[in-house]
Design an enzyme around this catalytic site. Structure first.
Site: not given
Length: 1158
Positions: A850, A853, A947, A1032
């Site tokens: 992504h 990010e 991420h 994350e």
């Protein structure tokens, strides 16, 4: 003396026993009713009433568990035909239910008391009016009916029972006939308020004239009967929750009436003693404006100006905040919905795809007629979901939440089991052998003799690239510099030389000089005349940059410019942003999470937005930057900021000057898309120092943001960089995130109608004169930066390190996707050492699928630097594993400033189940490489995809577990033969013990249906990697551990990447040699606390549909409006939120359940 002390107690006991005796007599009379018993019943009930009124203990005796007192009393009420007996019993019930809380009411309801009262009300209405009787009945009905704060003791079916018994009209008629009898009118209105809590009842009452009745009661300011007026207003507000009633009231012109009444109370209530009545009037207006007709009537009645003026006068008084907040809510709701000031919400840039999948998002996007995607939705269909609650969170009620909370958890046991099957023939996978040369004989023949980096040939083609310039929005020319001729071309990078200055010795004219890099051949940037000495290369511009080589060993401006030349972008960028060129040095100072001042949203930002409608003449509405209009004139009036985003990873589509120091900013959609607006990166110049500038990004889509919870934007000052501080810093005040008045197309909102965009607004005061500043959502990390870092890393390679860089594939945009292989060289070329070398387990890492990010790239940078370092730990780690690393899975998205998608217009992390080789090449080849590793018996021991998370704090992991998923469902697993060790928890557990930013309690190992096509789930399910994770990292900061209360920076992110590597090193001693060989056996050497299910933290259930933040509510209203369906918000891997605690493994039931699972 003793007798005197105990006399009251003995009297109480005597009274208690007497009331029980009287109840016994009453019960016998009820069993054998006779006409002659009427007097006896009347006397007994009178005596019971007297005792209960005078002795509290007797009330407890009657209501105690096991007592039949309530049954006897209700039976008497139901069967008696004597008026006085009825009044006695009603008085007894009133005494019993006045004290004792909800338990006594619950007993009354459970014994059928509500129905008996309603029947009595209806039957009594047929007789001549008895005021005392009606007063008692309505008083009791109000006590047992549900209020706003519904408790288990109140009768939840009260409204239905009242309607079925025909009680609604009785109460309405009683109120109509007693308008001047306030003693009876008040309880009647209270009961009508309770009736109206049921929408069906509200409609029925509206037809019976209840609305006209309420408008007869309410009126201008008066100090008399304020309690009655408050109840009437609350009843009216409840009735107006019905759309039918609201339309009736609007049609009869009651909105101007209510506004006039509110103004009158506002003018006359100078001492603010009746704020609650004023708030109730606003509550009625708020419910009327829930319908489109009501909003139009509100605007036509000048309601915006009325509420704006009254609220402005309330602002200085903090206790009047409820009025300010409710008025603000109404005004924002009624603010006319506008479309974004864009020709189309599709991205400015389009990229022709080799094929467009039928039914895919791109096919749907481009099959629409022109303009369809921008139609403002005018329907009333979604108005029910637009009703703002008092705290404006728009959360669903508990009952609805419970129905949907587990909908996204996978319940199919067959899907949960990893599939041990070969999805592709091995002959097709053999081509990926070239990425695994360390496992073949080619390694011994070639690589062992020449350790080090294997770099692919440069893909730079000078014929396909435009000249590049270093950009700036500044157009002010330094003294003694001649303006460029009109036929001058942009300065090519090859003609730029770099002059590094020592830190602390800035050139004061440099920032101004940087404003003009398209120069005449005889003039240099620093203002020297063409008559002075010239460099041998002829036309050159000298750019002085701080010498940060000692602080940034992996950064080199010269090398960065070379890397930029080989980067292909859809807009064909010809400019380079200063921060990417200068580099970023991590701050030594800690940046705390911002504590937002009270009233920023409701008092400051919202009212400034409303002023646009109230005072339109104050609005400039001047476009100062527009990608849709490349010929948009650049204003040089000295009064407007200058913007730019035409550089790698830049994203700013349009800038509109609203007021002298306020700007609306619009972000560009992801290419081949019409949404995903979150990432921003742009340049600002021509600012005045010491002035507060407000910036509003007005087309955000997420329903909430960490900007509401202390996160700040990032700013990079070129002047500060030149002065020796080349770094991104957190900045901005008055930051908030809220729903605005710009409508989202239902097409862009996934088919949902009535949705609005959100504004992210912040205020900045620039400190430097003639500065150029950059703003970003998070620390930028471009594709060219990655290439530069990889080339610098390859230079760190020693004889002990095996480092190879391959090109996994070429992206849609023609950029290379690098694949790294890192491990330790074998001790020698002997067969034994080569065999040990090849038997190392594989760890597969990836990042940046992504583009928005960017924190994931900084974490990856930390991992790569650790892996290539000379420390003993790094060498031990290299000797333990063979690393396969894809540091950037979506180069095209990163280059072109996308937030979520690749050039295909799709989220690549939802393509892992069935990637298309043409449209999703990086995912297709990454998955194929994993399939090849499994086919050759080298299934990775660990897979981790890095991420960033925009809604949570800390760093945490998502993993996959059959058991933990099943535990979160109601699936009967008694017959399921599930075998699963807890090895997947080892690495997160280790990281929680050593990485200060990591939070084990935020981790989840539940498999959701909406995530079945993500890398984590597919690699676990199809490749068979038990330790398959998404890691994350917060975009905001931490709320636990060493960094609690601090915003996260690149230093902490890189530290997390290094700590992840250390965690892998420690993981080695928790895995057996057998598992290191085949990675499929049961863990035999696990720590006891990791084995024990009791060590598993409480896990709450995830949902794709209901968003519940883990943040405390603000004292003021925060309109983040959690209305969006998180299925359409794909980066939200939700924290498991329904507080369902895992079963206690120590219980018998849990032991048996575990047996069934294992």
């Amino acid at each position: 003396m003793w007798q005197e002390m105990n006399k009251p107690k003995m009297a109480t006991e005597k009274g208690a026993s007497r009331v029980l005796m009287l109840l016994g007599q009453l019960e016998r009379l009820n069993e054998e009713p006779k006409v002659s018993d009427t007097d006896a019943t009347r006397q007994i009930t009178g005596k019971i009433l007297h005792i209960i009124q005078t002795q509290e203990k007797t009330r407890k005796e009657v209501m105690s568990k096991g007592s039949s007192g309530m049954d006897v009393i209700l039976s008497t009420l139901e069967n008696t035909g004597d008026l006085q007996t009825t009044l006695n019993v009603l008085s007894i019930l009133n005494e019993l239910l006045t004290v004792g809380g909800g338990r006594r009411t619950g007993v009354f309801v459970s014994k059928g008391g509500t129905a008996i009262l309603l029947q009595l009300l209806v039957s009594s209405s047929k007789d001549p009016l008895n005021e005392e009787l009606m007063l008692h009945i309505h008083t009791l009905l109000f006590k047992v009916g549900p209020k706003d704060d519904i408790t288990s003791s109140s009768d939840r079916k009260f409204g239905v029972k009242a309607r079925l018994n025909g009680a609604l009209n009785v109460t309405v008629n009683q109120a109509k006939h007693n308008l001047q009898n306030h003693k009876l009118l008040l309880p009647c209105l209270q009961v009508l308020r309770v009736y109206s809590g049921n929408l069906v009842n509200a409609v029925s009452l509206g037809k019976s004239g209840a609305l006209e009745l309420m408008f007869e009661i309410i009126g201008p300011f008066s100090k008399k009967s304020t309690t009655l007026l408050k109840v009437a207003l609350d009843t009216l507000a409840a009735l107006l929750k019905s759309k039918m009633n609201a339309r009736w009231a609007v049609d009869r012109g009651y909105i101007p009436t209510l506004l006039a009444i509110y103004q009158d109370w506002h003018r006359n209530d100078t001492r603010h003693r009746h704020m609650i009545i004023r708030k109730s009037i606003l509550g009625c207006i708020k419910n009327l404006t829930n319908i489109k007709l009501g909003r139009k009537a509100f605007i036509d009645a000048n309601g915006m100006r009325i509420l704006y003026n009254t609220s402005t006068e309330c602002l200085p008084v903090r206790t009047l905040d409820p009025l300010v907040n409710t008025s603000s809510l109404i005004m924002r709701k009624c603010f006319p919905k506008n479309r974004l000031p864009l020709p189309t919400i599709k991205s400015v840039y389009q990229y022709p795809l080799p094929r467009i999948l039928a039914g895919g998002p791109v096919a749907q996007l481009y099959s629409l007629p022109p303009g369809v995607d921008d139609v403002v939705d005018e329907s009333d269909e979604n108005e029910a979901t637009e009703v703002d609650t008092e705290n404006d969170t728009e959360n669903e009620d508990d009952e609805t939440g419970h129905k949907t909370q587990n909908d996204d958890i996978e319940t199919d046991i067959n899907k949960l089991r990893p599939r041990q099957m070969q999805s592709r023939p091995f002959d097709e996978l053999r081509v990926y052998e070239r990425f695994c040369l360390e496992f073949t004989q080619y390694f011994k023949d070639n690589d062992f003799q020449s350790p080090g980096s294997v770099m692919p040939p440069s893909s730079f083609d000078p014929n396909r690239h435009h000249p590049l310039i270093i950009p700036t929005t500044q157009n002010r020319r330094p003294k003694n510099i001649q303006p460029p001729r009109s036929n001058d071309s942009p300065l090519e990078l090859d003609s730029i030389s770099i002059s590094k200055t020592l830190e602390g010795k800035p050139n004061p004219d440099l920032a101004c000089s940087l404003g003009q890099l398209v120069l005449d051949g005889d003039v240099s940037v620093n203002g020297e005349s063409g008559d002075g000495p010239q460099e041998e290369s002829g036309d050159q511009a000298v750019i002085e940059v701080p010498d940060t080589a000692a602080l940034l060993p992996l950064h080199d401006p010269d090398l960065y410019l070379e890397m930029v030349k080989g980067t292909r972008s859809v807009p064909a960028y010809t400019e380079v942003a200063y921060p990417d060129y200068f580099g970023h040095v991590a701050l030594n100072l800690r940046e705390p999470i911002l504590e937002r001042a009270y009233g920023v949203q409701s008092r400051t930002k919202i009212f400034q937005d409303i002023e646009r409608l109230i005072h339109p003449s104050d609005i400039l509405d001047r476009v100062v930057y527009d990608l849709d209009n490349q010929s948009c004139p650049i204003l040089d009036n000295g009064e407007s900021l200058k913007f730019n985003s035409k550089f790698e990873s830049g994203n700013l589509r349009k800038a509109i000057q609203i007021r002298k120091f306020e700007y609306d900013l619009i972000l560009n959609s992801d290419i081949n898309s019409n949404h995903y607006h979150q990432w921003f990166y742009f340049e600002v110049g021509n600012m005045r120092p010491g002035v507060r500038y407000r910036f509003n990004i007005i087309n955000c889509e997420k329903s909430n943001s960490q900007f509401n919870y202390g996160m700040q934007v990032l700013m990079y000052s070129v002047q500060e960089a030149i002065n020796g501080s080349p770094q991104w810093v957190r900045t901005g005040s008055d930051i908030c995130y809220y729903k605005n008045h710009f409508s989202r197309s239902s097409i862009a909102a996934g088919g949902q109608k009535g949705k609005s965009y959100f504004s992210m607004t912040f205020t900045v005061t620039f400190q430097q004169k003639d500065d150029v500043c950059y703003f970003a959502y998070h620390y930028p990390y471009t594709y060219s930066t990655l290439k530069m870092h990889l080339q610098k890393l390859s230079g760190l390679c020693t004889s002990e390190i095996y480092y190879r860089q391959d090109e996994l594939c070429e992206t849609l945009g023609g950029n290379s996707c690098p694949l790294l292989t890192i491990t330790a060289m074998p001790e020698s070329s002997s067969n034994e050492h080569i065999s040990q070398f090849r038997s190392r387990p594989v760890v597969f890492l990836s990042s940046r699928v992504h583009p928005g990010e960017t924190n994931s790239s900084w974490v990856m940078k930390g991992s790569l630097e650790f892996l290539m370092s000379s420390s003993p730990q790094a060498q031990s780690l290299r000797e333990s594993y063979i690393f396969k690393i894809i540091p950037m899975l979506n180069p095209d998205g990163v280059i072109n400033g996308n937030h979520r998608c690749s050039l295909s217009g799709e989220d690549l992390n939802r393509q892992w189940q069935n990637p298309n080789a043409e449209l999703h090449p990086t995912i297709y080849h990454a998955k194929s490489l994993l399939q090849y590793l499994r086919a050759t018996g080298r299934t990775p021991l660990v897979f981790c995809d890095y991420h960033g998370h925009s809604r949570k704090k800390n760093v945490f992991m998502y993993g996959c577990s059959v058991k933990e998923t099943v535990w979160q469902t109601n699936v009967n697993t008694s017959n399921c033969d599930l075998h699963e060790d807890l090895g997947y928890r080892t690495l997160p557990k280790l990281l929680s013990q050593m990485a200060p930013a990591f939070s084990l309690s935020s981790c989840s190992f539940v498999v959701e249906r909406s995530k079945e096509a993500t890398a984590r789930v597919v690699v676990w399910r199809e490749i068979g990697v038990q330790r398959s994770y998404t890691m994350e990292s917060t975009l905001c900061g931490c709320d636990q551990g060493k960094y609690k209360g601090l915003q996260i920076g690149t230093r902490e992110l890189e530290e997390m990447g290094a700590q992840f590597c250390v965690g892998l090193l420690r993981l080695r001693r928790f895995t057996t040699p057998l598992e290191l060989h085949n990675h499929n056996s049961h863990l035999l050497d696990m720590e006891n606390d990791l084995k024990d299910p009791r060590s598993i933290p409480n896990i709450t259930s995830p949902t794709t549909y209901v968003l519940e933040e883990d943040e405390p509510a603000f004292l003021e209203e925060v309109d983040y409006s959690a209305e969006s369906n998180d299925e359409n918000d794909p980066d939200f891997e939700p924290d498991l939120q329904d507080n369902r605690v895992l079963p206690d493994p120590s219980s018998d039931s849990e032991l048996s359940r575990q047996d069934s699972l294992t």
